[in-house]
Design a protein around this motif. Structure first.
Motif, mmCIF file in Angstrom:
data_model
loop_
_atom_site.group_PDB
_atom_site.id
_atom_site.type_symbol
_atom_site.label_atom_id
_atom_site.label_comp_id
_atom_site.label_asym_id
_atom_site.label_seq_id
_atom_site.Cartn_x
_atom_site.Cartn_y
_atom_site.Cartn_z
ATOM 1 N N LEU A 3 -81.945 74.946 -29.455
ATOM 2 C CA LEU A 3 -80.630 74.409 -29.784
ATOM 3 C C LEU A 3 -80.119 73.524 -28.664
ATOM 4 N N ARG A 4 -79.492 72.413 -29.037
ATOM 5 C CA ARG A 4 -78.841 71.542 -28.069
ATOM 6 C C ARG A 4 -77.340 71.843 -28.111
ATOM 7 N N VAL A 5 -76.803 72.246 -26.948
ATOM 8 C CA VAL A 5 -75.404 72.675 -26.872
ATOM 9 C C VAL A 5 -74.678 71.873 -25.803
ATOM 10 N N ALA A 6 -73.507 71.360 -26.153
ATOM 11 C CA ALA A 6 -72.639 70.668 -25.199
ATOM 12 C C ALA A 6 -71.396 71.511 -24.968
ATOM 13 N N ILE A 7 -70.933 71.552 -23.730
ATOM 14 C CA ILE A 7 -69.695 72.246 -23.374
ATOM 15 C C ILE A 7 -68.766 71.222 -22.737
ATOM 16 N N ILE A 8 -67.584 71.065 -23.309
ATOM 17 C CA ILE A 8 -66.607 70.138 -22.743
ATOM 18 C C ILE A 8 -65.628 70.930 -21.884
ATOM 19 N N GLY A 9 -65.689 70.740 -20.587
ATOM 20 C CA GLY A 9 -64.828 71.460 -19.660
ATOM 21 C C GLY A 9 -65.605 72.440 -18.807
ATOM 22 N N ALA A 10 -65.511 72.284 -17.488
ATOM 23 C CA ALA A 10 -66.196 73.182 -16.562
ATOM 24 C C ALA A 10 -65.178 74.040 -15.825
ATOM 25 N N GLY A 11 -64.231 74.599 -16.612
ATOM 26 C CA GLY A 11 -63.308 75.586 -16.075
ATOM 27 C C GLY A 11 -63.860 76.984 -16.294
ATOM 28 N N ALA A 12 -62.978 77.984 -16.265
ATOM 29 C CA ALA A 12 -63.428 79.372 -16.389
ATOM 30 C C ALA A 12 -64.131 79.616 -17.718
ATOM 31 N N ALA A 13 -63.565 79.120 -18.829
ATOM 32 C CA ALA A 13 -64.165 79.355 -20.139
ATOM 33 C C ALA A 13 -65.488 78.621 -20.289
ATOM 34 N N GLY A 14 -65.530 77.351 -19.895
ATOM 35 C CA GLY A 14 -66.752 76.565 -20.037
ATOM 36 C C GLY A 14 -67.885 77.092 -19.183
ATOM 37 N N LEU A 15 -67.598 77.473 -17.951
ATOM 38 C CA LEU A 15 -68.640 77.991 -17.058
ATOM 39 C C LEU A 15 -69.155 79.345 -17.538
ATOM 40 N N ALA A 16 -68.236 80.217 -17.987
ATOM 41 C CA ALA A 16 -68.662 81.514 -18.518
ATOM 42 C C ALA A 16 -69.539 81.322 -19.749
ATOM 43 N N CYS A 17 -69.199 80.340 -20.574
ATOM 44 C CA CYS A 17 -70.005 80.031 -21.752
ATOM 45 C C CYS A 17 -71.405 79.590 -21.342
ATOM 46 N N ALA A 18 -71.496 78.731 -20.336
ATOM 47 C CA ALA A 18 -72.799 78.247 -19.874
ATOM 48 C C ALA A 18 -73.662 79.380 -19.348
ATOM 49 N N ILE A 19 -73.071 80.298 -18.602
ATOM 50 C CA ILE A 19 -73.826 81.416 -18.041
ATOM 51 C C ILE A 19 -74.399 82.289 -19.157
ATOM 52 N N GLU A 20 -73.586 82.546 -20.182
ATOM 53 C CA GLU A 20 -74.055 83.377 -21.294
ATOM 54 C C GLU A 20 -75.145 82.665 -22.088
ATOM 55 N N LEU A 21 -75.014 81.371 -22.300
ATOM 56 C CA LEU A 21 -76.059 80.628 -23.004
ATOM 57 C C LEU A 21 -77.367 80.656 -22.221
#
Length: 372
Positions: A3-21
């Motif tokens: 899967l190709r996933v983009a995250i807009i925003g590298a704040g607390a929510a975006g970074l936590a999302c990246a770690i879980e992915l």
């Protein structure tokens, strides 16, 4: 196919999302409009154990349930509440203080250290463009622009926030809170310590214009007779809103963009981190994001009940509330047990408000001559 996933925003929510992915074997791409992670101004956020029952310890919850090992500035052991006519305190295991901003030890940089996926800084991403090129897009921008554009945003309230980093003598384990309609209207002020010599001082005034921030700020300092030394200050606006649905097509809304800003005190830290992790789990496992965030939505609604009460409250109301919740027996029950008091109290306040509104309508009808 990966899967190709983009995250807009590298704040607390975006970074936590990246770690879980990453934990699920995916490599998302993050797009951040700033030059680095972290908010532009340093401050200290509190995670109050009061609002996250039945979680017994927030650090354990972050580590065991969300897979995040974070180091707070200090535990929160004391809340000092100041209203116009009384000062009360409570003690216990009340939560934690977390450093926010661009400091190397800030929560954002702690999360950043665990992200191995690429982050495109100085990039203002368009969710519509990314949605056509990625399988999933997680929006964690920290504002309401995307949910408003998607038609998912229902505004609830806005507030002007005036804050500063101040020097003085502070207890590193104590949060100080002030409530006074003279300078905060239906809002509040709070002081959270960086250390014994440095603290974050914030005034939150609902339904006020940024141009009026200096007036309320000056009134706050005068009424409370504050004598701190100001090192740096800021003014910003917070928008609180209800978001539904939290997923539109292949776009998922997390953090403040998903409406996960805790409306009573406005920290929103745990809500942002939790929603980011849940968005990643929905993407990686195919689970229903709306179902995953239901418990978080309930918590947001419960704190909204308190916020609505505070918006209507007089100084006398707040004096009475503080006296009740800091009375010896009730204080032990609320602050030093794992009772889900927020759930039951918010239901009681909602019922009381509906009954009071109904009685006012009946009295108004009788006084105006309405009826048979």
């Amino acid at each position: 196919m990966t899967l190709r996933v983009a995250i807009i925003g590298a704040g607390a929510a975006g970074l936590a999302c990246a770690i879980e992915l990453q934990r699920h074997g995916l490599v998302p791409e993050l797009f951040e409009q700033r030059a680095r992670v972290g908010e532009l101004f340093p401050h200290v956020a509190g995670t109050l154990q009061l609002f996250n029952r039945p979680v017994r310890d927030q650090l354990l919850y972050l580590r065991e349930e969300l897979g995040l090992s974070l180091t707070p500035l200090a535990p929160m052991r004391r809340i000092l509440m100041k209203t116009p006519h009384r000062t009360r305190e409570v003690r216990g295991r009340l939560g934690y203080f977390f450093l926010r901003g661009q400091d190397p030890d800030s929560l954002e940089n702690q999360l950043r250290s665990a992200v191995t996926s690429p982050i495109h800084f100085n990039t203002r991403a368009d969710h519509r463009y990314l949605a056509r090129r990625y399988d999933h897009v997680v929006v964690a921008t920290g504002n309401n622009e995307v949910p408003a554009a998607l038609g998912c945003w229902q505004p609830l309230m806005k507030a002007v926030v005036r804050g500063a980093v101040v020097l003085g003598d502070f207890d590193p384990y104590t949060i100080v809170m002030w409530v006074n309609t003279q300078y905060a209207k239906g809002g509040y002020a709070y002081l959270t310590p960086f250390s014994a010599r440095r603290a974050s001082l914030v005034l939150n005034v609902p339904d006020a214009q940024p141009a009026a921030a200096d007036y309320y700020w000056a009134t706050f300092w005068r009424v409370e007779n504050l004598r701190y030394q100001v090192m740096e200050d800021f003014v910003l606006e917070h928008y609180f809103g209800y978001v539904y649905p939290h997923r539109v097509g292949n776009v998922l809304l997390a953090g403040i963009a998903g409406g996960f800003m805790e409306t009573f005190l406005g920290f929103g830290l745990l809500g942002a981190v939790r929603s980011g992790v849940l968005a990643a789990r929905a993407v990686a496992t195919g689970r229903d994001y709306e179902e995953l965030v239901k418990p978080l939505c309930r918590e947001m609604h419960q704190t909204l009940v308190f916020r609505e009460w505070l918006n209507r409250a007089t100084n006398r109301d707040v004096d009475l509330l503080v006296r009740v919740i800091t009375s010896p027996g009730l204080r032990q029950l609320i602050y030093n047990t794992n009772l889900q008091w927020l759930k039951w109290t918010s239901r009681s306040m909602t019922l009381w408000r509906r009954t009071a509104d109904r009685l006012r309508r009946l009295r108004g009808g009788r006084y105006s001559g309405a009826g048979p």
